[in-house]
Design an enzyme around this catalytic site. Structure first.
Site, PDB file in Angstrom:
ATOM      1  N   GLU A   1       3.750  -5.977  -0.801  1.00 59.66           N
ATOM      2  CA  GLU A   1       2.176  -6.112  -0.697  1.00 59.66           C
ATOM      3  C   GLU A   1       1.639  -7.050  -1.954  1.00 59.66           C
ATOM      4  O   GLU A   1       0.523  -7.046  -2.225  1.00 59.66           O
ATOM      5  CB  GLU A   1       1.530  -4.907  -0.825  1.00 59.66           C
ATOM      6  CG  GLU A   1       2.088  -3.646   0.169  1.00 59.66           C
ATOM      7  CD  GLU A   1       1.363  -2.248   0.354  1.00 59.66           C
ATOM      8  OE1 GLU A   1      -0.077  -2.269  -0.506  1.00 59.66           O
ATOM      9  OE2 GLU A   1       1.803  -1.337   0.712  1.00 59.66           O
TER      10      GLU A   1
ATOM     11  N   GLU B   1       3.590   5.587  -1.389  1.00 59.52           N
ATOM     12  CA  GLU B   1       2.677   6.418  -2.645  1.00 59.52           C
ATOM     13  C   GLU B   1       2.850   7.825  -2.570  1.00 59.52           C
ATOM     14  O   GLU B   1       1.939   8.810  -2.748  1.00 59.52           O
ATOM     15  CB  GLU B   1       1.349   6.125  -2.457  1.00 59.52           C
ATOM     16  CG  GLU B   1       1.396   4.375  -2.379  1.00 59.52           C
ATOM     17  CD  GLU B   1      -0.169   4.065  -1.955  1.00 59.52           C
ATOM     18  OE1 GLU B   1      -1.107   4.514  -2.173  1.00 59.52           O
ATOM     19  OE2 GLU B   1      -0.218   2.669  -1.453  1.00 59.52           O
TER      20      GLU B   1
END
Ligand code: G3I
Length: 387
Positions: A296, A180
């Site tokens: 995920e 991220e």
């Protein structure tokens, strides 16, 4: 909040599907009500599965790895869950045990115990093991803010990545080296997210992380992992552009990066999903010579109707619609769900439903029974082209 349907189930049948879809679409005036009708009452959508094979077998038959995130305690407290996990999963990723705040109780200390337990579980059950994550601007230990500064940040980052990668060298299928790091809304020309690493080391911290990881574990696949890349909404479109630019920069500099992780925390209420645009992005990433991992996957059902039957059909539709697009790209080599059972999902605390109903985002329910989401994933693996 999505309004309740104004008609009883019997009315649906009497009215017939097409008239009903039109009526609801007019009434609701929004595409996703149609989507609900389509997901709920489309007779063709039966999520039928052929055969008895487990998810990992169906995936492996097409050259795809299927696995899930887990914490040691989920296994230690529940042999039934262990059995379900071993049956369906070919890979383990620690949900939190390899993050800084778990690994680093003090600046001069490492605590590998929880991650080692999972690595050993994976080894004894013939599963692959993947690491998440070496560098992130979250999940940093309490001492970090006081202890790390411009002068020592590079040394501390190199020490961390070297020690952790060497500890698992030879046992690690892949690492989320950096997680991220992109956020276009921050407004930087390089699209980077705010991070202590960016503050202390500048934008080269990303390249440094990959170089050090490659030296410490030359065998592991090194992945850049991010979220918010999936939908045809401005925020995700901007993120896809910025992420692709980062990957192009890293590849151009000869940085040892091997893959992109697309987290895929899907939003069941979001109908702006454009298969063509997503496929084009995946193809652009693959054309850089990178592999792609869905890292995920789960489906956020907080804005769906309360009725579990309704919700499960819609969640399953999301799984199958998304995976059928993504798995069409042969560079996609792995799919991991962020958990396997609704009993253990981050969404219970991070994205709870306002009506207090338990969330239902994963392939198994909280009693470890298969849901339509399991079927949807099985069908997507069965229909995927072979790698
Ligand atoms: O283990 C402690 C416990 O001892 C303590 O009593 C409790 C109360 O503070 O906290 C527990 O740690 C929590 C940990 O999850 C284990 O449950 C942390 O506070 C909490 O912040 C942590 O949340 C995790 C989150 O990442 C932040 O690291 C979630 O479980 C995890 O699912 C989530 O996963 C992230 C990925 O790493 C990156 N992509 C997004 C994804 C979802 O946010």
């Amino acid at each position: 909040m999505i309004p309740k349907f104004p008609l009883s189930r019997r009315h649906f049948v009497l009215l017939g599907l097409s008239g009903l879809a039109g009526a609801i679409a007019v009434k609701a005036g929004t595409a996703h009500m149609n989507y609900q009708v389509q997901a709920l009452y489309n007779p063709k959508r039966d999520f039928k599965v052929v055969g008895q094979a487990a998810l990992k077998q169906r995936a492996a038959a097409k050259g795809i790895i299927y696995g899930a995130a887990v914490e040691p305690e989920f296994f230690q407290s529940n042999t039934g869950f262990q059995a379900s996990f071993v049956r369906d999963c070919g890979m383990i990723v620690p949900e939190n045990a390899l993050k800084w705040h778990e690994l680093r109780p003090a600046p001069d200390k490492f605590n590998f115990a929880r991650a080692d337990w999972l690595a050993e579980f994976a080894r004894t059950h013939g599963m692959l093991f993947r690491g998440h994550t070496l560098v992130w601007n979250h999940a940093l230990p309490g001492w970090f803010k006081e202890f790390v500064n411009r002068q020592n940040a590079e040394k501390i980052l190199i020490e961390h990545i070297t020690a952790v990668c060497k500890h698992y060298a030879g046992r690690m299928h892949s690492w989320d080296v950096v997680n991220e790091a992109i956020e276009p809304e921050v407004g930087r020309s390089d699209g980077l997210q705010n991070s202590p690493w960016l503050d202390f080391l500048g934008s080269d911290y990303i390249e440094l992380a990959f170089q050090v990881a490659a030296e410490a574990d030359p065998k592991a696949m090194l992945v850049y992992n991010d979220a918010g890349l999936e939908y045809d909404i401005p925020k995700h479109a901007a993120k896809r552009i910025a992420t692709l630019k980062l990957l192009e920069r890293l590849k151009k500099r000869g940085v040892p990066i091997h893959g992109l992780g697309i987290q895929s925390h899907l939003m069941a209420h979001e109908s702006a999903f454009n298969p063509k645009k997503l496929r084009a992005f995946l193809s652009d990433v693959a054309s850089l010579g990178l592999k792609i991992l869905v890292t995920e996957l789960d489906v956020i059902d907080k804005q769906l109707p309360a009725d579990p039957t309704v919700r499960d059909r819609m969640v399953a539709s999301k799984y199958e619609d998304y995976l059928s697009v993504v798995l069409d790209e042969k560079a996609v080599i792995a799919v991991l769900t962020w958990g396997l059972s609704d009993r253990y999902t981050w969404l219970s605390s991070f994205n709870p439903r306002s009506d207090g109903q338990p969330v239902r985002p994963l392939p198994l329910d909280s009693n470890l029974k298969r849901k339509l989401a399991w079927n949807a994933m099985a069908r997507a693996f069965d229909q995927a082209p072979k790698r």
